[in-house]
Design a protein around this motif. Sequence first.
Motif, mmCIF file in Angstrom:
data_model
loop_
_atom_site.group_PDB
_atom_site.id
_atom_site.type_symbol
_atom_site.label_atom_id
_atom_site.label_comp_id
_atom_site.label_asym_id
_atom_site.label_seq_id
_atom_site.Cartn_x
_atom_site.Cartn_y
_atom_site.Cartn_z
ATOM 1 N N PRO A 1 0.807 -1.224 0.000
ATOM 2 C CA PRO A 1 0.000 0.000 0.000
ATOM 3 C C PRO A 1 0.841 1.275 0.000
ATOM 4 O O PRO A 1 1.990 1.288 0.442
ATOM 5 N N LYS A 2 0.234 2.350 -0.490
ATOM 6 C CA LYS A 2 0.849 3.677 -0.505
ATOM 7 C C LYS A 2 -0.127 4.665 0.120
ATOM 8 O O LYS A 2 -1.242 4.836 -0.360
ATOM 9 N N LEU A 3 0.294 5.314 1.219
ATOM 10 C CA LEU A 3 -0.551 6.288 1.914
ATOM 11 C C LEU A 3 -0.126 7.696 1.528
ATOM 12 O O LEU A 3 1.049 8.034 1.573
ATOM 13 N N THR A 4 -1.102 8.541 1.169
ATOM 14 C CA THR A 4 -0.811 9.927 0.789
ATOM 15 C C THR A 4 -1.042 10.861 1.976
ATOM 16 O O THR A 4 -1.582 10.465 3.006
ATOM 17 N N ASP A 5 -0.658 12.103 1.793
ATOM 18 C CA ASP A 5 -1.052 13.155 2.721
ATOM 19 C C ASP A 5 -2.544 13.426 2.530
ATOM 20 O O ASP A 5 -3.203 12.786 1.704
ATOM 21 N N PHE A 6 -3.064 14.410 3.254
ATOM 22 C CA PHE A 6 -4.477 14.774 3.095
ATOM 23 C C PHE A 6 -4.691 15.441 1.736
ATOM 24 O O PHE A 6 -3.902 16.292 1.307
ATOM 25 N N LYS A 53 2.947 21.760 6.731
ATOM 26 C CA LYS A 53 2.269 21.822 5.438
ATOM 27 C C LYS A 53 0.779 21.590 5.658
ATOM 28 O O LYS A 53 0.382 20.797 6.494
ATOM 29 N N ARG A 54 -0.034 22.258 4.850
ATOM 30 C CA ARG A 54 -1.492 22.087 4.961
ATOM 31 C C ARG A 54 -1.882 20.638 4.724
ATOM 32 O O ARG A 54 -2.875 20.152 5.267
ATOM 33 N N SER A 55 -1.094 19.929 3.940
ATOM 34 C CA SER A 55 -1.430 18.549 3.596
ATOM 35 C C SER A 55 -1.205 17.566 4.740
ATOM 36 O O SER A 55 -1.541 16.388 4.615
ATOM 37 N N LYS A 56 -0.640 18.034 5.853
ATOM 38 C CA LYS A 56 -0.397 17.146 6.989
ATOM 39 C C LYS A 56 -1.536 17.150 8.006
ATOM 40 O O LYS A 56 -1.517 16.381 8.962
ATOM 41 N N PHE A 57 -2.511 18.015 7.833
ATOM 42 C CA PHE A 57 -3.677 17.949 8.714
ATOM 43 C C PHE A 57 -4.957 18.072 7.912
ATOM 44 O O PHE A 57 -5.000 18.678 6.848
ATOM 45 N N GLY A 58 -5.980 17.419 8.437
ATOM 46 C CA GLY A 58 -7.247 17.327 7.721
ATOM 47 C C GLY A 58 -8.213 18.408 8.132
ATOM 48 O O GLY A 58 -7.868 19.587 8.205
ATOM 49 N N ASP A 59 -9.428 18.023 8.443
ATOM 50 C CA ASP A 59 -10.464 18.993 8.767
ATOM 51 C C ASP A 59 -10.278 19.587 10.153
ATOM 52 O O ASP A 59 -9.825 18.916 11.087
ATOM 53 N N VAL A 60 -10.626 20.863 10.270
ATOM 54 C CA VAL A 60 -10.797 21.508 11.569
ATOM 55 C C VAL A 60 -12.303 21.547 11.795
ATOM 56 O O VAL A 60 -13.036 22.209 11.055
ATOM 57 N N LEU A 61 -12.777 20.788 12.775
ATOM 58 C CA LEU A 61 -14.219 20.639 13.017
ATOM 59 C C LEU A 61 -14.664 21.614 14.096
ATOM 60 O O LEU A 61 -14.103 21.636 15.194
ATOM 61 N N VAL A 62 -15.657 22.439 13.777
ATOM 62 C CA VAL A 62 -16.142 23.446 14.723
ATOM 63 C C VAL A 62 -17.640 23.268 14.927
ATOM 64 O O VAL A 62 -18.409 23.194 13.967
ATOM 65 N N GLN A 63 -18.025 23.179 16.173
ATOM 66 C CA GLN A 63 -19.452 23.074 16.524
ATOM 67 C C GLN A 63 -19.665 23.844 17.811
ATOM 68 O O GLN A 63 -19.194 23.442 18.876
#
Length: 257
Positions: A31-36, A116-126
């Motif tokens: 397998p190959k895993l990518t950044d976000f 890098k922006r690609s190292k983190f996913g969603d910022v969830l706000v509620q």
Amino acid sequence: MSIYQHFREEERAFIDLVLEWKEDVLNQYSPKLTDFLDPREQQIVSAIIGTEGEVLVSFDGGSEQGERKRALLYPDYYEVGNEDFQLSYYELHYPSKFVTVEHPQVLGALMSLGLKRSKFGDVLVQDERIQLVIADEISSYVEANFTSVGKAKISLVKKDRTELLQVQSEFQEKTYTVSSMRLDVLLSTIYNLSRQKVQPFIGSGAVKVNFKTVEQPSFECKADDILSLRGFGRSKVISVEGKTKKDKWRVIVGKQQ
């Protein structure tokens, strides 16, 4: 038939990268895993990899409705599990009675750490709750260095996948008639602004198409494009229905609520 003809010229570099990933999986048979990846990048990966070849692809960003996700390209024999995506989840604790922390501030603070922006996913706000989805490989660094957002001191509390906030983006659909599919024309129509007002926004980098800054008012938009105008929100070209008798384009657009 060239694979590139199905995509925009500016997407060629990313297409080449996806083809490299695919080749890696075929050669190494692992397998190959990518950044976000943003939603447009996910579309491109899906289109190139397909669903029936020797290499398959799955995406995960912590939740089904997540926007930014990591892709796992893998040989057809491989059984995929959540752990393959190497995600970490956190909730921010901050003095919410005294300060307000918003989505853009959190993104800015993370980027200021040199990530890098690609190292983190969603910022969830509620309401006042804020959660992060990040790549495992930067989790220790983030835990040690992410201590403030603006003037607000914060602490991070590790969370389980099942504790993630369920935040959904809803688009309200509306049909528009436009003289062309130019970016300035569409934004002007969707947000009820004059083209003279929209064009400086575009020129100053305040507009993105598919999460990439576009500074050409004449940029030609297509179905599935996601448009954002800073301060006005986000919209998506759901479909282009064809031309009217007056030679104008009829488009269905989803506007984020």
